[in-house]
Write a protein that holds these residues in place. Structure first.
Motif, PDB file in Angstrom:
ATOM      1  N   GLU A 170       0.934  -1.026   0.317  1.00 33.70           N
ATOM      2  CA  GLU A 170      -0.170  -0.268  -0.006  1.00 33.70           C
ATOM      3  C   GLU A 170       1.004   1.442   0.554  1.00 33.70           C
ATOM      4  O   GLU A 170       1.794   1.903   1.016  1.00 33.70           O
ATOM      5  N   VAL A 171       0.798   1.781  -0.933  1.00 36.85           N
ATOM      6  CA  VAL A 171       1.214   3.819  -0.861  1.00 36.85           C
ATOM      7  C   VAL A 171       1.211   4.563  -0.417  1.00 36.85           C
ATOM      8  O   VAL A 171       0.080   4.519  -0.690  1.00 36.85           O
ATOM      9  N   PRO A 172       1.263   4.835   0.684  1.00 36.07           N
ATOM     10  CA  PRO A 172       0.722   5.703   1.489  1.00 36.07           C
ATOM     11  C   PRO A 172       0.160   7.185   0.657  1.00 36.07           C
ATOM     12  O   PRO A 172       1.924   7.852  -0.433  1.00 36.07           O
ATOM     13  N   ASP A 173      -0.115   7.930   0.853  1.00 36.95           N
ATOM     14  CA  ASP A 173      -0.842   9.303   0.084  1.00 36.95           C
ATOM     15  C   ASP A 173       0.518  10.497   0.261  1.00 36.95           C
ATOM     16  O   ASP A 173       0.579  11.150  -0.428  1.00 36.95           O
ATOM     17  N   ALA A 200       9.693   8.335  -8.370  1.00 39.94           N
ATOM     18  CA  ALA A 200      10.764   7.670  -8.671  1.00 39.94           C
ATOM     19  C   ALA A 200      11.407   7.387  -7.482  1.00 39.94           C
ATOM     20  O   ALA A 200      12.107   6.287  -7.296  1.00 39.94           O
ATOM     21  N   ILE A 201      11.484   8.190  -6.483  1.00 43.40           N
ATOM     22  CA  ILE A 201      11.688   7.830  -5.686  1.00 43.40           C
ATOM     23  C   ILE A 201      11.099   6.861  -5.106  1.00 43.40           C
ATOM     24  O   ILE A 201      12.145   5.885  -4.389  1.00 43.40           O
ATOM     25  N   TYR A 202       9.898   6.123  -4.747  1.00 42.46           N
ATOM     26  CA  TYR A 202       9.496   5.200  -4.285  1.00 42.46           C
ATOM     27  C   TYR A 202       9.435   4.084  -4.954  1.00 42.46           C
ATOM     28  O   TYR A 202       9.596   3.536  -4.444  1.00 42.46           O
ATOM     29  N   LEU A 203       9.376   3.969  -5.923  1.00 41.67           N
ATOM     30  CA  LEU A 203      10.301   2.681  -6.635  1.00 41.67           C
ATOM     31  C   LEU A 203      11.714   2.860  -6.605  1.00 41.67           C
ATOM     32  O   LEU A 203      11.989   1.476  -6.179  1.00 41.67           O
ATOM     33  N   ASP A 204      12.625   3.408  -6.208  1.00 46.15           N
ATOM     34  CA  ASP A 204      13.769   2.784  -5.930  1.00 46.15           C
ATOM     35  C   ASP A 204      13.683   2.066  -4.670  1.00 46.15           C
ATOM     36  O   ASP A 204      14.224   1.306  -3.951  1.00 46.15           O
ATOM     37  N   GLU A 205      13.613   2.847  -3.422  1.00 47.60           N
ATOM     38  CA  GLU A 205      12.966   2.445  -2.221  1.00 47.60           C
ATOM     39  C   GLU A 205      12.633   0.702  -2.479  1.00 47.60           C
ATOM     40  O   GLU A 205      12.342   0.050  -1.350  1.00 47.60           O
ATOM     41  N   LEU A 206      11.336   0.729  -3.382  1.00 50.20           N
ATOM     42  CA  LEU A 206      10.437  -0.532  -3.606  1.00 50.20           C
ATOM     43  C   LEU A 206      11.159  -1.694  -3.586  1.00 50.20           C
ATOM     44  O   LEU A 206      11.010  -2.701  -3.273  1.00 50.20           O
ATOM     45  N   VAL A 207      12.434  -1.272  -4.552  1.00 54.22           N
ATOM     46  CA  VAL A 207      13.227  -2.233  -5.183  1.00 54.22           C
ATOM     47  C   VAL A 207      14.260  -2.705  -4.720  1.00 54.22           C
ATOM     48  O   VAL A 207      14.856  -3.756  -4.466  1.00 54.22           O
ATOM     49  N   ALA A 208      14.341  -1.825  -3.896  1.00 53.48           N
ATOM     50  CA  ALA A 208      15.948  -2.033  -2.807  1.00 53.48           C
ATOM     51  C   ALA A 208      15.591  -2.163  -1.624  1.00 53.48           C
ATOM     52  O   ALA A 208      15.896  -3.413  -0.725  1.00 53.48           O
TER      53      ALA A 208
END
Length: 446
Positions: free
Chosen positions: A293-296, A337-345
């Motif tokens: 769940e991605v936070p608002d 972009a920041i969220y996606l980088d954190e997601l896969v890390a």
């Protein structure tokens, strides 16, 4: 027996243009009257198909529909020869000519809702073409969709292609854009997740600014038609506030695959109850359930709509790892972009993000998820699919050359009045049906 999920992408049609026809779709309205590039649009979509096929995913193609729709123009009272009907519509009702010329069938997530044989009582794959009755330019698609699906999935021992639901607002059906299937394995019995925007007969919240296109009644009817039982279905209502923010389909705010739901925290009404019901029903089928769940506070709904973060494809590799297919706009929005980088890390079910340039489709409000229809197939069912629609090196080369030969690289709104556009489109489509081996699909061929 091996079972996999195939993606059937819509090939962008020769009349791809920006007419701003889709009220509630922010990108569509924002780019109204812009100049389109049909050739670039078709090639961008084709290259996504080829890239995913090269990665080992089963990838098929669905042909465009005939546009402009002379049938629609005649039904609306524009008579005479084809060129005369186009000229009359252009002069008297250009908005109707734009509707008749829309290439919106490219977004095959709206083509139909699909239930795999593992979930259905007759052990066949069931398709219900969407009636898309909320928009004129889309409501004309379902008959041709039925014909196309019937040609590709023709074997009645494996496939059942239903007619669309009646085209009334009470049964507004937008297809797989509001449907997700969860399962432990693709060949196992799963849980089908239907998301609706409003109910015609039940009391409940509704959006105030933009229309809710999918009704509960339509979702329930499709589930009943496919023979789905209570333990294999979950219905959930989309948050009306996000519809008013431009989330016109659930696939603009959520995407799921196997045991993973990737969504925004504001996606659903009563989200905890939705997650609990999905988790409980999947547990009955020995399947886990994970919610990302991605936070608002990290990615706003506005960010999600502008980048189409959730209008992505979530795909399982052969080893069980998952990749997220996103449009280039996700990398151009700094918060996304920041969220996606954190997601896969960090450890989790999504380990890789693939980025594609789909700008021509995105400008009309369609990302990676809009362009594809998901169909779960076992070995026998896959063998029964029309063989000429599977993307491989040879078909890619032929389709790429076909696009180069037939498509314009510039199409402005005023170009829709050009009667030679119809001739060009019919010439292209006649050749395409031969390339794909689908026979006479179009009215002009019959």
């Amino acid at each position: 027996m091996k079972t996999l999920e195939a993606n059937f992408d819509g090939l962008v049609g020769p009349t791809h243009n920006y007419a701003g026809l889709s009220f509630g779709n922010v990108a569509s309205q924002k780019n109204e009257h812009s100049v389109a590039n049909p050739k670039a649009a078709a090639r961008q979509g084709l290259r996504k198909m080829k890239r995913l096929a090269d990665l080992g995913f089963a990838q098929g193609v669905l042909p465009p529909q005939e546009r402009p729709s002379i049938r629609l123009l005649r039904e609306l009272g524009f008579s005479g020869k084809d060129a005369e009907a186009i000229a009359k519509a252009a002069k008297e009702a250009p908005e109707l000519l734009a509707a008749a010329s829309s290439a919106s069938a490219m977004w095959t997530a709206n083509a139909a809702t699909v239930s795999p044989s593992a979930d259905t009582p007759d052990r066949r794959v069931h398709f219900t073409p969407a009636n898309l009755c909320s928009k004129l330019h889309r409501a004309i698609e379902h008959e041709a969709t039925h014909r196309t699906l019937g040609a590709i999935f023709a074997d009645p021992s494996h496939f059942m292609v239903h007619e669309a639901l009646p085209g009334t607002p009470a049964l507004g059906d937008e297809g797989a854009a509001n449907h997700t299937r969860f399962c432990a394995q693709y060949g196992a019995r799963g849980v089908e997740f239907f998301v609706y925007g409003r109910s015609e007969y039940r009391h409940g919240p509704e959006p105030k600014r933009f229309p809710a296109r999918q009704t509960f009644e339509a979702s329930r009817a499709v589930a009943q038609r496919h023979g789905l039982t209570e333990d294999t279905v979950v219905f959930a209502q989309q948050n009306p506030e996000v519809i008013d923010a431009g989330v016109f389909h659930n696939d603009v705010i959520a995407v799921g695959n196997r045991t993973t739901l990737f969504c925004h925290e504001r996606a659903f009404v009563e989200r905890k109850g939705v997650y609990d019901e999905l988790r409980a029903k999947l547990a009955k089928h020995d399947a886990a359930f994970d919610v990302i769940e991605v936070p608002d506070a990290q990615v706003s709904v506005a960010d999600a709509v502008s980048s189409y973060l959730f209008n992505s494809q979530l795909l399982s590799r052969a080893d069980g790892s998952q990749i997220l297919v996103v449009p280039q706009e996700c990398r151009e929005n700094p918060r996304v972009a920041i969220y996606l980088d954190e997601l896969v890390a960090k450890p989790g079910p999504i380990g890789e993000v693939l980025t594609f340039d789909l700008r021509e489709s995105m400008k009309n409000g369609g990302g990676p998820a809009c362009l594809r229809l998901r169909v779960v197939l076992d070995d026998a069912e896959r063998a029964a699919v029309a063989p000429g629609v599977w993307i491989n090196d040879a078909l890619f080369t032929r389709l790429d050359a076909w696009i180069e030969k037939h498509y314009r690289d510039r199409l402005a709104p005023q170009d829709l009045t050009d009667p030679t556009l119809l001739v060009e489109s019919r010439t292209a489509l006649d050749e395409l049906t031969q390339i794909l081996g689908l026979g006479s699909l179009y009215d002009f061929q019959r």
